[in-house]
Motif scaffolding. Structure first.
Motif, PDB file in Angstrom:
ATOM      1  N   TYR A  90       0.843  -1.200   0.000  1.00  0.00           N
ATOM      2  CA  TYR A  90       0.000   0.000   0.000  1.00  0.00           C
ATOM      3  C   TYR A  90       0.877   1.248   0.000  1.00  0.00           C
ATOM      4  O   TYR A  90       0.658   2.176  -0.770  1.00  0.00           O
ATOM      5  N   HIS A  91       1.885   1.252   0.858  1.00  0.00           N
ATOM      6  CA  HIS A  91       2.703   2.457   1.000  1.00  0.00           C
ATOM      7  C   HIS A  91       3.732   2.646  -0.102  1.00  0.00           C
ATOM      8  O   HIS A  91       4.131   3.778  -0.355  1.00  0.00           O
ATOM      9  N   GLN A  92       4.158   1.591  -0.729  1.00  0.00           N
ATOM     10  CA  GLN A  92       5.123   1.767  -1.801  1.00  0.00           C
ATOM     11  C   GLN A  92       4.430   1.863  -3.150  1.00  0.00           C
ATOM     12  O   GLN A  92       4.571   2.858  -3.847  1.00  0.00           O
ATOM     13  N   CYS A  93       3.702   0.865  -3.519  1.00  0.00           N
ATOM     14  CA  CYS A  93       3.123   0.801  -4.862  1.00  0.00           C
ATOM     15  C   CYS A  93       1.966   1.782  -5.048  1.00  0.00           C
ATOM     16  O   CYS A  93       1.976   2.587  -5.986  1.00  0.00           O
ATOM     17  N   ILE A  94       1.000   1.698  -4.178  1.00  0.00           N
ATOM     18  CA  ILE A  94      -0.204   2.520  -4.333  1.00  0.00           C
ATOM     19  C   ILE A  94       0.130   4.000  -4.139  1.00  0.00           C
ATOM     20  O   ILE A  94      -0.247   4.842  -4.953  1.00  0.00           O
ATOM     21  N   ASP A  95       0.860   4.312  -3.077  1.00  0.00           N
ATOM     22  CA  ASP A  95       1.238   5.709  -2.849  1.00  0.00           C
ATOM     23  C   ASP A  95       2.110   6.248  -3.972  1.00  0.00           C
ATOM     24  O   ASP A  95       1.958   7.399  -4.384  1.00  0.00           O
ATOM     25  N   GLU A  96       3.029   5.437  -4.479  1.00  0.00           N
ATOM     26  CA  GLU A  96       3.904   5.884  -5.564  1.00  0.00           C
ATOM     27  C   GLU A  96       3.103   6.142  -6.839  1.00  0.00           C
ATOM     28  O   GLU A  96       3.431   7.048  -7.598  1.00  0.00           O
TER      29      GLU A  96
END
Length: 163
Positions: A90-96
């Motif tokens: 969530y924090h790496q892929c989605i936020d990016e």
């Protein structure tokens, strides 16, 4: 959240990441700055930044996919590891995707009301980039909604374990 539900989410995210990796790889393997400039005259540095953001997103998606494969293949399902993996995705892929590092595109929060794509670019971009982002956006939005639970739940668990 029960083991079966978490395991199902890991499988769903694994399929999503596999598809996203293939889409990004296909685009990035075929695109060059020169081809983008021939497609649409524009700021070369801006185009380089977008390609850089897409590469970073690809790496995060590949890492997330690898983590999902490992979690899913364990003979005994480790719910805590799965939740940590989903939180990280969530924090790496989605936020990016929705808020890239260099802020070269952004999510227009009003888009949900207009029926338009939520991703807006700071400058005009070639059609191939617009199509790529539009192709990915619906899938990223769906997974973001699926994983929002981990945004609060996992963080709450970590705070409780420290206290």
């Amino acid at each position: 959240m029960g083991n079966l539900m978490v395991k199902t989410q890991v499988e769903e995210v694994k399929v999503f990441l596999d598809s996203s990796v293939k889409t990004l790889e296909c685009y990035l393997n075929d695109i060059t700055i020169s081809s983008l400039l021939s497609e649409k005259e524009g700021d070369k540095a801006y185009y380089k930044g977008i390609i850089s953001n897409l590469r970073r997103l690809l790496v995060y998606c590949e890492e997330g996919l690898d983590a999902c494969v490992i979690v899913a293949q364990n003979t005994s399902f480790n719910k805590a590891a799965a939740e940590k993996t989903l939180y990280k995705i969530y924090h790496q892929c989605i936020d990016e995707f929705f808020a890239p590092k260099y802020d070269l595109w952004y999510e227009d929060s009003r888009a949900a009301y207009t029926g338009k794509n939520a991703i807006s670019f700071r400058e005009e971009v070639p059609r191939s980039i617009q199509l790529l982002i539009a192709q990915l956006e619906e899938k990223f939005q769906h997974i973001r909604e699926e994983l929002e639970y981990y945004e609060t739940d996992y963080r709450t668990k970590m705070m409780q374990s420290k206290g």
